[in-house]
Structure formats: C-alpha cells, structure tokens
Design a protein around this motif. Structure first.
Motif, short mmCIF file in Angstrom:
data_model
loop_
_atom_site.label_atom_id
_atom_site.label_comp_id
_atom_site.label_asym_id
_atom_site.label_seq_id
_atom_site.Cartn_x
_atom_site.Cartn_y
_atom_site.Cartn_z
N GLY A 61 0.82 -1.21 0.00
CA GLY A 61 0.00 0.00 0.00
C GLY A 61 0.85 1.25 0.00
N GLU A 82 0.56 -1.30 -4.87
CA GLU A 82 -0.46 -0.27 -4.64
C GLU A 82 -1.69 -0.56 -5.50
OE1 GLU A 82 -1.19 2.24 -2.51
OE2 GLU A 82 -2.99 2.28 -3.72
N ALA A 125 3.29 1.19 6.00
CA ALA A 125 3.17 2.57 6.49
C ALA A 125 1.74 3.04 6.28
CB ALA A 125 4.15 3.50 5.76
C1 SAM Z 1 -3.47 6.10 4.08
S1 SAM Z 1 -2.85 5.48 2.60
C2 SAM Z 1 -1.11 5.28 2.99
C3 SAM Z 1 -0.24 5.31 1.78
C4 SAM Z 1 1.28 5.18 2.04
N1 SAM Z 1 1.61 3.90 2.59
C5 SAM Z 1 1.82 6.27 2.90
O1 SAM Z 1 2.51 5.98 3.87
O2 SAM Z 1 1.57 7.45 2.58
C6 SAM Z 1 -3.44 3.79 2.61
C7 SAM Z 1 -2.98 3.02 1.40
O3 SAM Z 1 -3.38 1.66 1.49
C8 SAM Z 1 -3.76 1.24 0.19
N2 SAM Z 1 -4.58 0.02 0.29
C9 SAM Z 1 -5.89 -0.09 0.55
N3 SAM Z 1 -6.28 -1.38 0.54
C10 SAM Z 1 -5.18 -2.10 0.27
C11 SAM Z 1 -4.93 -3.49 0.12
N4 SAM Z 1 -5.90 -4.39 0.26
N5 SAM Z 1 -3.67 -3.88 -0.18
C12 SAM Z 1 -2.67 -2.97 -0.31
N6 SAM Z 1 -2.86 -1.65 -0.18
C13 SAM Z 1 -4.08 -1.22 0.12
C14 SAM Z 1 -4.47 2.43 -0.35
O4 SAM Z 1 -4.68 2.37 -1.74
C15 SAM Z 1 -3.56 3.55 0.09
O5 SAM Z 1 -2.50 3.74 -0.80
#
Ligand code: SAM
Length: 227
Positions: A61, A82, A125
C-alpha cells in the motif's frame, strides 16, 4: 530506463490487473495530506521507519510513494504494491526520482508478489489501518519476508484512553471508512502484528497530527522480526 520500469512488467504479470479499489476523491485528498504531514514531522518518521534496511524490500500500500525518497541506498530493490490507480500513478512518478530501484506494481496486500522468503524486509506505512483483513495481509508479509527478516511498521492505532477509543470505534462503525478510503481508527495493530507471528523488537508510541485540521492520533513506529 527509470527504476520503476526496470522490473515492473514481470512483477505486474503476477498481480491482478489495475483498476480495482479505486477511491479517486480520497486518493487526491490523501496525496495533499501526505505532503502536509511530510513537513510536520512525517519525513523524520519515514526516515526512522526505513533506516538501516538492506536487500530486497516489499512495501504494501505504497500510496503516492511518500516513502520512496527516504529509502537508504543499502536497499537493492523496493517492490511497492499499490491497488489504487491514481495513487499508483503518483507512486510511479515518485519511483523515477528515488535513489534506489523501485518497482511499483498493481496488487493487494492479501496476495503479494514473490516466493516465500524472497524479501529481506517488509514495510507497512499507514496501511494496516485500511486493508480489509489485517491478519490475512500480515500472513502474506510473514510468508514473503525471509526467516530472520524484518517488518517495519508506521501506523496510527487505537487510543489507550477510553474516551478517544470509544470515539474511534464509533467513527469506524459509522462514517470514517466511507470517507477515508477504507481506513479504520480503532485497530490494535501492534497486537495484530504479534498475533501474526512476528516478534516486536522495538515500538515507539507517540501522538501525531498529519495536518493542522486533523486532531493528533496515537501512532506506532517500529520493527518486528519474522522468526
Ligand atoms: C493512508 S494510505 C497510505 C499510503 C502510504 N503507505 C503512505 O505511507 O503514505 C493507505 C494506502 O493503502 C492502500 N490500500 C488499501 N487497501 C489495500 C490493500 N488491500 N492492499 C494494499 N494496499 C491497500 C491504499 O490504496 C492507500 O495507498
């Protein structure tokens, strides 16, 4: 050739095609909030999260790629998964400017690319708040991180005061996941990491407000070892 494009084609073919889990409004707002957070202490948190990493790393993510600039050059390759198309496109742009090779791939924390034990470390993160099934995502991280490897985590979590925790549970049950791309405020992510079989080596807990208009939330930042 950019770092991003060096490895992406072979890795992408292992993953479901892009287009799933699209949150276009949240993705645009989150990108701006992540930029604000960077200037309010988030950059230091990310540097601490990634300090000392080596070898191949899987990041789940990755969002807009806010971590990429902070990977130390001791890292050989980052595979950044992502699912959200707008954020993935931003991450691909960030990857092109990273100091280490970063491959951004469409995918899901529930089904990570790579053989068992094929990564030196995993990075989560601000994502274990959002994945639909924390234990399943953590089981995947456990699978792909080599025995003795590390999970680095930086997450906002449930409060240890009953009043704030009650509000967080209420928000999770009503409006928050709907307006925040599936995010939950009240997850006990440290316990979930331990339940998945990781051994916590260090875990700092602190309050952090990513933007002036958001109240401080409890965060954890640390390292867990995959036995
Ligand atoms: C709050 S954002 C954080 C993004 C990044 N990790 C950061 O630190 O800025 C949450 C992230 O989780 C991703 N996400 C949501 N569901 C997910 C899944 N099932 N597997 C992987 N990523 C996911 C979203 O698309 C988004 O990019």
């Amino acid at each position: 050739m950019s770092h991003q494009s060096e490895h992406a084609s072979s890795l992408t073919s292992e993953q479901p095609s892009g287009g799933m889990r699209s949150h276009p409004v949240f993705a645009r707002i989150y990108t701006k909030v992540a930029d604000m957070a960077e200037r309010r202490g988030g950059a230091e948190h990310r540097r601490a999260l990634l300090a000392g990493l080596t070898g191949r790393v899987v990041e789940v993510g990755a969002g807009s790629g806010a971590n990429f600039a902070h990977y130390p050059t001791t890292v050989d390759q980052v595979v950044a998964v992502e699912p959200e198309p707008y954020l993935r496109e931003r991450a691909q742009r960030a990857a092109a400017h990273a100091a280490v090779p970063v491959s951004v791939v469409a995918g899901d924390a529930d089904r990570l690319p790579g053989e068992a034990g094929s990564f030196e470390a995993g990075v989560a993160a601000l994502v274990l708040c959002t994945v639909p099934d924390q234990q399943r995502s953590l089981a995947e991280l456990f699978r792909v991180i080599r025995p003795g490897g590390m999970l680095r985590f930086y997450e906002h979590v449930i409060a240890d005061t009953s009043g704030q925790a009650r509000f967080q549970r209420f928000a999770d049950a009503t409006f928050w996941p709907h307006v925040a791309g599936g995010c939950h405020m009240a997850r006990d992510t440290k316990s979930a990491i331990e339940q998945a079989g990781f051994e916590i080596e260090d875990c700092e807990r602190f309050q952090f407000s990513p933007a002036a208009f958001l109240p401080p939330d409890p965060h954890i930042l640390g390292t867990a070892r995959r036995p």
